[in-house]
Design an enzyme around this catalytic site. Structure first.
Site, PDB file in Angstrom:
ATOM      1  CE  LYS A 200      14.468 -14.918  58.281  1.00 27.11           C
ATOM      2  NZ  LYS A 200      14.089 -13.742  58.267  1.00 27.11           N
ATOM      3  CD  GLU A 206       3.720 -25.505  58.384  1.00 24.45           C
ATOM      4  OE1 GLU A 206       2.583 -24.871  58.051  1.00 24.45           O
ATOM      5  OE2 GLU A 206       4.721 -24.869  58.917  1.00 24.45           O
ATOM      6  NE  ARG A 262       6.539 -10.992  51.362  1.00 23.25           N
ATOM      7  CZ  ARG A 262       6.314 -10.693  52.573  1.00 23.25           C
ATOM      8  NH1 ARG A 262       6.472 -11.783  53.423  1.00 23.25           N
ATOM      9  NH2 ARG A 262       5.979  -9.675  53.120  1.00 23.25           N
ATOM     10  CG  HIS A 378      -7.117 -26.442  25.601  1.00 25.75           C
ATOM     11  ND1 HIS A 378      -7.804 -26.545  24.557  1.00 25.75           N
ATOM     12  CD2 HIS A 378      -5.763 -25.916  25.135  1.00 25.75           C
ATOM     13  CE1 HIS A 378      -7.026 -26.451  23.398  1.00 25.75           C
ATOM     14  NE2 HIS A 378      -5.896 -26.122  23.745  1.00 25.75           N
TER      15      HIS A 378
END
Length: 537
Positions: A200, A206, A262, A378
């Site tokens: 944005k 990052e 999000r 499992h």
């Protein structure tokens, strides 16, 4: 106590929880043969079965009273109307406008202008008209983003693998660890690779580190800065920064501050999804979400799937003191869905003050975790069945598979439904004893072993069943969880649309980075941070 927890509605739920705790789930089923019909809801190919929860008709009435007390119906209308509901940033939260049919409102016009631009671009790429610096068509799309600019698109692209286009592969890079990008690029050809830089602000640390690494990789192969316009597009509000990077304005798709990261999958952040499955399927994804929007906006609380899921979350975390919810999609295509929900739920509801800034005195966001079934059976299902924690479970199943192996799919469904049944019924000491005696063990051995085979049961679960996994149903499923999160925030009186807790670590990392790249011993931080930096030096 706050006005909420001191209210008659809240106090009535406390009293009823104590009464219901004395009635095991399987007893509730024995006493009410119509329990499934009474506690299940359907809309547009999505079934919610919430009958295996610690509820009865009175609990549902009390839930409805709580929803009314907290003004949930009015809050839903406020969100859809575009009013400012993100009060700390003074913004609306209009992700619903991103999937609304075309209209002439201020929001509708810019949304559909962008969708039309996306359609033109997707058409050029998927029809091989968009060519790289050697004149070759695009074969690989690499999305570089993080958080909402990665989790949603990556999850949907994986979930809709049956709809992926031939000839184009999509890859998703988010981690600042350089290995993530390097491993992704290792098998790709710069001449046929298109990068989507999703940020944005176009300043996300990052994302920009990975973007600059990708830029160097391309320029090493092309030796011509003009190649950037053929291999880079951006999704950003910061046209100036994207231009400085080398991306021309015509390659920049907009984002808006009235859509949180999000919740941005439905915007141009979904561009890699559209490139991977085609624009028609992307529009079907939007249509599915819009259908759930209509349901959420119009259905009364007790017939409203997202609202009922939100009330159940509140029920367990605030009246049963649970700390987490496990999400178990029995579909390999949905294996990224729990990770997607972690951001949606925990970033939205991980708050410790109410909208007015006062401390909360209720439990807000819980821990969301899980994995695809049957893998979890499992590993961590042991804790679900015999551990000391009460952990409500969301099972997600797909009734009809695209696989040719229909029989194996039935085994998958059998496992899904058996797990929810086992959580409810468990195994008593008497049943374990009889089972072991039937195997011919001595009474002495049975007495020692039987307690280890006891499974308490009486553990709640909710099951969502999609008729098929399609772009439409996927859109509906995601929007369902979006609205569940919002409804829960309204009930608790918190802001679901800010995330100030994300910022602190970003700020602190700058000073630590400066120390890591300079010679000499670091002494300016606490002893732990100093020691960690010096060890890595």
């Amino acid at each position: 106590m706050s006005a909420l927890t001191d209210s008659p509605e809240w106090q009535a739920l406390i009293q009823h929880q104590a009464a219901l705790s004395e009635r095991p789930l399987n007893t509730l089923f024995r006493d009410n043969p119509d329990r499934f019909a009474q506690f299940s809801l359907n809309t547009d190919g999505l079934l919610l079965d919430f009958s295996k929860n610690h509820i009865d008709a009175q609990a549902i009435d009390l839930f409805a009273n709580l929803a009314q007390k907290t003004g949930l119906g009015e809050a839903i209308e406020t969100m859809f109307s575009g009013d400012v509901i993100n009060n700390t940033e003074q913004r609306p939260a209009l992700h619903v406008a991103l999937r609304s049919p075309e209209d002439q409102s201020e929001y509708g016009q810019v949304v559909h202008q962008t969708l039309n631009r996306m359609a033109v671009f997707v058409d050029a790429v998927t029809r091989w008209q968009w060519q790289g610096f050697k004149g070759d068509p695009v074969t690989d799309v690499v999305n570089i983003g993080i958080g909402g600019s990665d989790l949603g698109p990556a999850m949907v692209y994986s979930a809709l693998s049956d709809f992926q286009l031939d000839g184009i592969r999509c890859h998703f890079v988010s981690n600042v660890d350089p290995v993530h990008l390097e491993e992704t690029l290792e098998s790709l050809d710069p001449a046929t690779t298109l990068f989507v830089i999703a940020s944005k602000t176009f300043t996300t640390m990052e994302t920009m580190l990975n973007a600059h690494s990708a830029k160097r990789w391309l320029l090493e192969a092309s030796d011509d800065s003009a190649a950037l316009a053929k291999h880079f597009v951006a999704v950003s509000t910061n046209v100036e920064k994207a231009g400085e990077f080398g991306i021309p304005a015509e390659n920049i798709f907009p984002m808006w501050d009235w859509v949180g990261g999000r919740y941005s999958l439905w915007s141009a952040i979904g561009l890699p999804v559209a490139l991977g499955i085609g624009m028609d399927n992307f529009r079907a994804l939007l249509a599915g979400a819009h259908s759930m929007d209509n349901h959420f906006q119009s259905a009364p609380a007790t017939q409203n799937i997202p609202v009922m899921m939100a009330l159940l979350d509140c029920w367990y975390q605030n009246f049963f003191d649970t700390e987490s919810r496990v999400v178990l999609p029995y579909s390999q295509q949905l294996h990224l869905f729990p990770a997607y929900l972690q951001q949606l739920d925990m970033e939205s509801l991980g708050k410790s003050v109410m909208k007015d800034g006062k401390p909360v005195n209720v439990n807000t966001g819980g821990i969301i975790w899980g994995s695809a079934g049957t893998n979890g059976q499992h590993s961590f299902h042991q804790l679900l069945h015999q551990g000391t924690h009460l952990i409500p479970a969301d099972f997600i199943a797909v009734a009809e598979t695209s696989s040719r192996n229909k029989e194996q799919h039935q085994q998958l469904l059998a496992n899904c439904f058996a797990q929810s049944q086992a959580l409810m019924d468990g195994k008593s000491l008497e049943a374990a004893t009889a089972e072991l005696l039937g195997q011919g063990l001595s009474e002495a051995k049975v007495a020692k072993l039987a307690p280890h085979k006891v499974i308490p049961g009486n553990r709640p679960s909710t099951t969502l069943v999609l008729d098929k996994l399609t772009p439409q149903s996927m859109g509906s499923l995601i929007a369902c969880y979006e609205h569940k999160v919002f409804a829960r925030s309204v009930i608790l009186g918190i802001n679901a649309f800010d995330q100030w807790g994300v910022e602190l670590g970003k700020v602190l990392s700058t000073g630590i980075y400066d120390e890591l790249v300079h010679d000499g011993e670091t002494l300016k931080f606490d002893s732990s941070t100093n020691a960690l930096i010096n060890r890595c030096k």
